[in-house]
Design a protein around this motif. Structure first.
Motif, PDB file in Angstrom:
ATOM      1  N   LYS A   2       3.963  -1.700   0.049  1.00  0.00           N
ATOM      2  CA  LYS A   2       4.584  -1.995   1.338  1.00  0.00           C
ATOM      3  C   LYS A   2       5.966  -1.354   1.472  1.00  0.00           C
ATOM      4  O   LYS A   2       6.620  -1.517   2.500  1.00  0.00           O
ATOM      5  N   THR A   3       6.398  -0.649   0.434  1.00  0.00           N
ATOM      6  CA  THR A   3       7.667   0.079   0.558  1.00  0.00           C
ATOM      7  C   THR A   3       7.491   1.582   0.377  1.00  0.00           C
ATOM      8  O   THR A   3       8.474   2.318   0.315  1.00  0.00           O
ATOM      9  N   ASP A   4       6.252   2.031   0.276  1.00  0.00           N
ATOM     10  CA  ASP A   4       6.067   3.486   0.188  1.00  0.00           C
ATOM     11  C   ASP A   4       5.059   4.000   1.222  1.00  0.00           C
ATOM     12  O   ASP A   4       4.661   5.162   1.191  1.00  0.00           O
ATOM     13  N   GLY A   5       4.659   3.121   2.120  1.00  0.00           N
ATOM     14  CA  GLY A   5       3.775   3.539   3.200  1.00  0.00           C
ATOM     15  C   GLY A   5       2.298   3.541   2.844  1.00  0.00           C
ATOM     16  O   GLY A   5       1.464   3.874   3.675  1.00  0.00           O
ATOM     17  N   SER A   6       1.972   3.148   1.626  1.00  0.00           N
ATOM     18  CA  SER A   6       0.564   3.269   1.225  1.00  0.00           C
ATOM     19  C   SER A   6      -0.257   2.001   1.452  1.00  0.00           C
ATOM     20  O   SER A   6      -1.483   2.036   1.376  1.00  0.00           O
ATOM     21  N   ASP A  37      -4.806   1.112   9.644  1.00  0.00           N
ATOM     22  CA  ASP A  37      -4.740   2.354   8.866  1.00  0.00           C
ATOM     23  C   ASP A  37      -6.099   2.836   8.368  1.00  0.00           C
ATOM     24  O   ASP A  37      -6.199   3.895   7.741  1.00  0.00           O
ATOM     25  N   LYS A  92      -9.358   4.665   8.065  1.00  0.00           N
ATOM     26  CA  LYS A  92      -9.878   5.883   8.673  1.00  0.00           C
ATOM     27  C   LYS A  92     -11.179   6.235   7.974  1.00  0.00           C
ATOM     28  O   LYS A  92     -11.227   6.343   6.752  1.00  0.00           O
ATOM     29  N   MET A 132       3.149  -8.675  13.978  1.00  0.00           N
ATOM     30  CA  MET A 132       3.684  -7.304  14.100  1.00  0.00           C
ATOM     31  C   MET A 132       2.565  -6.281  14.276  1.00  0.00           C
ATOM     32  O   MET A 132       2.738  -5.298  14.997  1.00  0.00           O
ATOM     33  N   ARG A 140      -0.069   9.690  12.678  1.00  0.00           N
ATOM     34  CA  ARG A 140      -1.068   8.758  12.150  1.00  0.00           C
ATOM     35  C   ARG A 140      -2.491   9.318  12.239  1.00  0.00           C
ATOM     36  O   ARG A 140      -3.235   9.314  11.267  1.00  0.00           O
ATOM     37  N   GLY A 174      -2.588  12.167   9.481  1.00  0.00           N
ATOM     38  CA  GLY A 174      -3.197  11.213   8.545  1.00  0.00           C
ATOM     39  C   GLY A 174      -2.216  10.461   7.669  1.00  0.00           C
ATOM     40  O   GLY A 174      -2.594   9.873   6.662  1.00  0.00           O
ATOM     41  N   THR A 208      -0.232   7.221   7.360  1.00  0.00           N
ATOM     42  CA  THR A 208      -0.322   5.941   8.078  1.00  0.00           C
ATOM     43  C   THR A 208       0.794   4.960   7.732  1.00  0.00           C
ATOM     44  O   THR A 208       0.756   3.805   8.132  1.00  0.00           O
ATOM     45  N   GLY A 209       1.796   5.435   6.991  1.00  0.00           N
ATOM     46  CA  GLY A 209       2.925   4.542   6.700  1.00  0.00           C
ATOM     47  C   GLY A 209       3.738   4.220   7.941  1.00  0.00           C
ATOM     48  O   GLY A 209       4.355   3.167   8.051  1.00  0.00           O
ATOM     49  N   LYS A 225       4.094   2.943  11.565  1.00  0.00           N
ATOM     50  CA  LYS A 225       3.229   1.959  12.224  1.00  0.00           C
ATOM     51  C   LYS A 225       3.390   1.892  13.743  1.00  0.00           C
ATOM     52  O   LYS A 225       4.454   2.195  14.285  1.00  0.00           O
ATOM     53  N   ALA A 242       8.814  -0.239  14.605  1.00  0.00           N
ATOM     54  CA  ALA A 242       7.821  -0.078  13.524  1.00  0.00           C
ATOM     55  C   ALA A 242       7.474   1.389  13.292  1.00  0.00           C
ATOM     56  O   ALA A 242       7.035   1.775  12.221  1.00  0.00           O
ATOM     57  N   ILE A 252       8.147   7.757   6.159  1.00  0.00           N
ATOM     58  CA  ILE A 252       8.406   6.890   4.996  1.00  0.00           C
ATOM     59  C   ILE A 252       7.861   7.496   3.706  1.00  0.00           C
ATOM     60  O   ILE A 252       8.477   7.387   2.648  1.00  0.00           O
ATOM     61  N   GLU A 253       6.712   8.150   3.801  1.00  0.00           N
ATOM     62  CA  GLU A 253       6.078   8.680   2.592  1.00  0.00           C
ATOM     63  C   GLU A 253       7.000   9.653   1.866  1.00  0.00           C
ATOM     64  O   GLU A 253       6.969   9.752   0.642  1.00  0.00           O
ATOM     65  N   ILE A 258      11.395   8.229   0.849  1.00  0.00           N
ATOM     66  CA  ILE A 258      11.761   7.524  -0.378  1.00  0.00           C
ATOM     67  C   ILE A 258      11.922   8.464  -1.569  1.00  0.00           C
ATOM     68  O   ILE A 258      12.218   8.033  -2.670  1.00  0.00           O
ATOM     69  N   GLN A 298      14.501   1.992  -1.287  1.00  0.00           N
ATOM     70  CA  GLN A 298      13.244   1.439  -1.791  1.00  0.00           C
ATOM     71  C   GLN A 298      13.487   0.549  -3.018  1.00  0.00           C
ATOM     72  O   GLN A 298      12.911  -0.533  -3.132  1.00  0.00           O
ATOM     73  N   SER A 313       8.199  -0.080   6.863  1.00  0.00           N
ATOM     74  CA  SER A 313       8.454   1.368   6.870  1.00  0.00           C
ATOM     75  C   SER A 313       9.555   1.662   7.876  1.00  0.00           C
ATOM     76  O   SER A 313      10.501   2.397   7.597  1.00  0.00           O
ATOM     77  N   MET A 344      12.968   0.435   6.726  1.00  0.00           N
ATOM     78  CA  MET A 344      13.554   1.277   5.685  1.00  0.00           C
ATOM     79  C   MET A 344      14.043   2.602   6.274  1.00  0.00           C
ATOM     80  O   MET A 344      15.081   3.126   5.869  1.00  0.00           O
TER      81      MET A 344
END
Ligand code: FES
Ligand code: FES
Lengths: 757, 152
Positions: free
Chosen positions: A230-234, A240, A242, A372, B26, B30, B32-33, B35, B45, B73-74, B77, B86, B102, B105
């Motif tokens: 949740k802090t690296d976007g994964s 999300d 796909k 959210m 997104r 591709g 998806t971090g 939002k 977001a 975000i990807e 960090i 982070q 995301s 941050m």
């Protein structure tokens, strides 16, 4: 047997839930059913990274001692979570319980979501697989520890066999199996294969730790398992997902509940480059709104297409009330006797000639959960299967409902649980509304020859106007005091919609015409006055309503705790002293009350802030077996601008499993409740919801967040939930602080600009 | 056709130039971090960096990013400030549902990049466009202070 399973027609009981799941999942079975792949879906790098691979090497089967654990030859420990992680920290909690008894190293533990399987993963407190009612830790406290202890015993037995030493001489700590005398040492991974061949210990032979020996439970050595992803976007949310060939659907929803589609002109929508198709999605009366979906390869095109639809709605049978009418109706009802929900003593006698009488009418608006992540759902429907990706909160019900919609058997419906970007109750839909909509859409699309997975995305406005609100209530209270300032009687009359009525839960939740969730928190008050009567008018509207973080307590605690404050002042007593007398026989209430009072400096003057009036207020409330007291400090400027400066919270949730998660839930619960009492309301204009986005349904922002201190009462009682109980207390604490500052009682929520008047 | 760089990789977009960057990132790239929360610049977001400035990708047309560098975000960090943010986010376990984080941050990184020692008022000003329905604000504030300290 509980509600959810009875609905689904499946059987399970608390006994099964605690021990029955610890059946031997043989390696053969495991490999047959999963093909050696990880169950469920990966949760970001925690469960999927190469450094802590949850997927075992193909040639060595993992050790699967029970339905809740998998230990790989690579030394990975994977905890299978039957509950949804929606922010409340449940993945971390479940992992803590299992890792504690397994004596695993926290770093080697990852968490994975369980599939929908009510036999293995029922929640004994809900009676089906589902997350809600702040029940996860209470339900899993013994189950997950037993799962961990059982696995540990099998690892130890395997080591004893190979090392040819007595099992009793083997110790396990931080993921290392050790025999001190011989100096032998091994990781879990080294014995995973051998442990899998050991018999599963009989439940009665499993010895759980004495709490004084806990090394993880109750400590801060258990940082959240979902922090990395949740802090690296994964981290993977429904939004999300796909899939190959996937289409995105954006919908135009009927503006009013009960409206139907009269005509659709699709021409302009189809003219948007990239639009694949337009599909009508009929509404299910009382469950979903009629809608028209535009399918496209990406969200933007689908939304452009959706915006270009020209739809004529038939509103002849639609819900057409406006908020002022609703309020008038509820107020008129609350002024009349209703169905008796609770009675003790004789309230009317007690209220006949009090020395002082106080009457108040409280008004609570409809509220949207507004998580959210706007609601969404991914459905891949095939001829004989249906796969759903969802932040899944009610597995058992949703699986059954989806099966019904698409005409398959529940076991042909697979639910892949992903993280939920908040829920606050919304994803635990009593009528599975958005699952119904997504599967209805998938079915209609398939009937048109579309053979592709569909991601249904609600725009924020679809979510905000999508019903399933916290029901509005009017609550009229009459209370009396005698000359010594004791409560002589209390009468509560409430009017509002029932959450359970018209849902599959009705038969289990409504008794003698009373939906307990409408009156909880007031009908079962622990305040020891003799005469109490609680009456209820359940209003029938075709507008679906739902539990919203702390359910009935969201409004009952506000009415109860501000009225108690009012009575204390009328009696000329300190609000804490007044409560202390009434709670004499309630040690857990008293503990949190005293702790909050002490830590907040109750009774000492508040530091002055130039140009502002200041006040301090307290409230205490029990919900979901958890006890919370909060002291709020506010300041109000000359224009009536209110700032909640500081909140001191004391909580008793039994044995604290993850103290830092508990603190976080109190902080978040307070912020969530604060947004609601200060500014949130859903209103209707002739049946149409007025609010649509965060501009007119304003959330709390960082500059409005108070400083918060949380104090946890040390306790050896059974663990209880923390997701909800922090929320209902903040409203009355702030309202009482406002009274202390201004001498003004706020009885209509939200506060809005009432302080500037 | 629009050409832009996302996290240092050149991308081209030949669809609707009015398509918001959010959906390009997104659905097309591709990643998806980043939002979707509101679509109307009210929640943050979707916050990304456009040539170093925090912008709301949901209201920024792809065309407006032509020839520019977008960081999500990807990638954020991986630089010094992003890594510190982070680390503080993790140290204080800020996240709950995580859906807003995301964006939080990304706003925090932008703040700390231009202001090495933000006070509470600076944090309020820079972060009040980022909604967290889980109300993790107490920890967001603490984590920003913590990251500032780590970077000092
Ligand atoms: S999605 Fe862009 S600000 Fe909300
Ligand atoms: S962590 Fe859930 S919205 Fe911020």
């Amino acid at each position: 047997m509980g509600i959810l399973n009875r609905i689904a027609g499946q059987t399970a009981n608390a006994g099964d839930a605690t021990t029955g799941a610890l059946i031997n999942v043989s390696r053969r079975n495991f490999l047959q059913t999963t093909g050696g792949l990880a169950l469920g879906i990966c949760f970001g790098p925690v469960a999927c990274s190469t450094e802590k691979a949850a997927v075992p090497a193909a040639d060595i089967a993992p050790f699967v001692p029970n339905a809740f654990l998998r230990i790989g030859a690579d030394n990975s420990v994977t905890v299978i979570a039957k509950f949804l992680e929606m922010g409340q920290g449940t993945f971390t909690g479940l992992a803590t319980l299992a890792a504690e008894e397994l004596d695993a190293d926290w770093a080697q533990v990852a968490v994975e979501a369980a599939p929908a399987d009510a036999k293995k993963y029922t929640n004994a407190l809900l009676g089906g697989q589902g997350t809600g009612g702040s029940t996860a830790m209470a339900d899993s406290y013994l189950q997950m520890r037993t799962a961990g202890a059982s696995a540990r015993a099998m690892l130890v037995a395997a080591a004893a066999e190979q090392w040819k030493v007595p099992a009793g001489e083997i110790t396990v700590a931080k993921g290392v199996i050790r025999h001190a005398a011989s100096g032998k040492e091994a990781s879990f991974g080294q014995f995973a294969d051998a442990a899998a061949k050991q018999p599963v210990p009989a439940p009665e032979t499993i010895k759980l730790k004495d709490p004084k020996d806990f090394t993880l439970i109750g400590t801060t050595a258990t940082p959240r398992k979902d922090s990395q992803g949740k802090t690296d976007g994964s981290a993977m949310f429904t939004q999300d997902v796909k899939l190959p060939n996937m289409l995105v659907a954006v919908l135009a929803h009927a503006p009013k509940w009960g409206a139907t589609i009269k005509s659709v002109d699709e021409t302009a929508a189809r003219a948007v480059a990239g639009v694949v198709d337009v599909v009508k999605v009929d509404g299910v009366p009382g469950t979903t709104r009629a809608a028209v979906a535009v399918l496209a390869r990406n969200t933007w095109v689908a939304k452009q297409g959706r915006d270009a639809l020209v739809i004529e709605w038939d509103e002849s049978a639609a819900f057409a009330k406006s908020s002022n009418e609703i309020s008038k109706e509820f107020k008129a009802l609350a002024a009349k006797p209703g169905k008796v929900a609770a009675t003790r003593g004789d309230a009317s006698a007690g209220l006949k000639k009090p020395a002082k009488a106080i009457e108040a009418v409280y008004e609570f608006p409809y509220l949207s959960h507004a998580p959210m992540e706007p609601l969404n759902c991914v459905v891949d429907l095939k001829a004989d299967s249906c796969t759903i990706w969802n932040g899944e909160q009610f597995h058992t019900i949703d699986q059954m409902v989806a099966a019904g919609v698409v005409g398959l058997k529940p076991e042909q419906v697979t639910i892949k649980q992903v993280y939920a970007g908040g829920s606050f109750g919304r994803r635990a839909s009593s009528k599975s509304d958005f699952i119904v909509e997504a599967t209805t859409l998938a079915k209609a699309a398939r009937a048109k020859g579309i053979d592709a997975p569909i991601k249904m995305i609600w725009m924020r406005e679809d979510d905000m106007r999508g019903g399933y609100y916290r029901p509005a209530f009017v609550h009229a209270i009459k209370a009396g005091l005698d000359a010594e300032g004791r409560i002589t009687g209390w009468q509560s009359r409430l009017a509002g919609q029932s959450i359970a009525k018209g849902t599959p839960l009705e038969q289990y939740m409504i008794h003698d015409g009373i939906d307990h969730t409408s009156v909880e928190g007031i009908s079962d008050t622990r305040y020891a006055f003799e005469h109490l009567q609680v009456e209820l008018h359940s209003v029938d509207y075709p507008l679906p309503v739902l539990w919203w973080r702390s359910v009935g307590h969201t409004h009952s605690a506000y009415a109860m705790e501000t009225m108690i404050d009012e009575l204390a002042h009328a009696a000329g007593k300190d609000p804490i002293a007044f409560r202390r007398t009434l709670l004499e026989k309630q040690p857990r209430h008293l503990k949190v009350l005293e702790l909050a009072a002490e830590k907040s400096g109750w009774g000492t003057p508040l530091p002055e802030i130039a140009g502002k009036k200041r006040g301090r207020g307290i409230a205490v409330h029990e919900s979901f077996n958890t006890f919370v007291a909060e002291v709020a400090e506010v300041s109000i400027d000359a224009s009536g601008q209110l700032k909640v400066d500081r909140v001191v919270c004391a909580v008793d949730c039994g044995l604290a499993i993850n103290p830092d998660v508990i603190k976080a839930q109190m902080e978040g619960g307070i912020g969530f409740g604060l947004a609601a009492i200060l500014k949130s309301e859903i209103t209707f204009d002739k049946g149409a919801v007025v609010q649509g986005n965060f501009g007119d349904y304003p959330p709390l922002r960082i500059n409005e967040m108070p400083a918060i201190e949380v104090h946890i009462v040390p306790s050896a009682e059974k663990p209880s939930g923390v997701g909800e109980p922090g929320t209902p207390v903040i409203g009355p604490a702030v309202a009482n602080a406002v009274f202390a500052a201004l001498g003004k009682r706020i009885r209509k929520l939200p506060f809005g600009d009432q302080l500037s008047a | 056709m629009t050409e832009l760089s996302i996290n240092g990789v050149n991308k081209t977009h030949d669809g609707d130039p009015a398509m918001p960057l959010l959906w390009f990132i997104r659905d097309e790239v591709g990643l998806t971090g980043t939002k979707f929360g509101c679509g109307v610049a009210q929640c943050g977001a979707c916050t990304v960096h456009l040539d170093g400035n925090a912008v709301r990708a949901c209201v920024t047309p792809v065309a407006a990013a032509a020839g520019k560098n977008v960081v999500t975000i990807e990638n954020a960090i991986t630089d010094k400030v992003g890594a510190a943010v982070q680390a503080s986010w993790r140290k204080l376990d800020v996240v709950q549902c995580g859906y807003c984080q995301s964006g939080q941050m990304m706003s925090a990184v932008a703040l700390l990049t231009r202001n090495k020692t933000p006070n509470d008022a600076d944090i309020d000003a820079a972060m009040s466009g980022n909604v967290c329905r889980c109300a993790t604000y107490v920890r967001i504030r603490a984590a920003i202070h913590d990251a500032a300290k780590a970077l000092a």
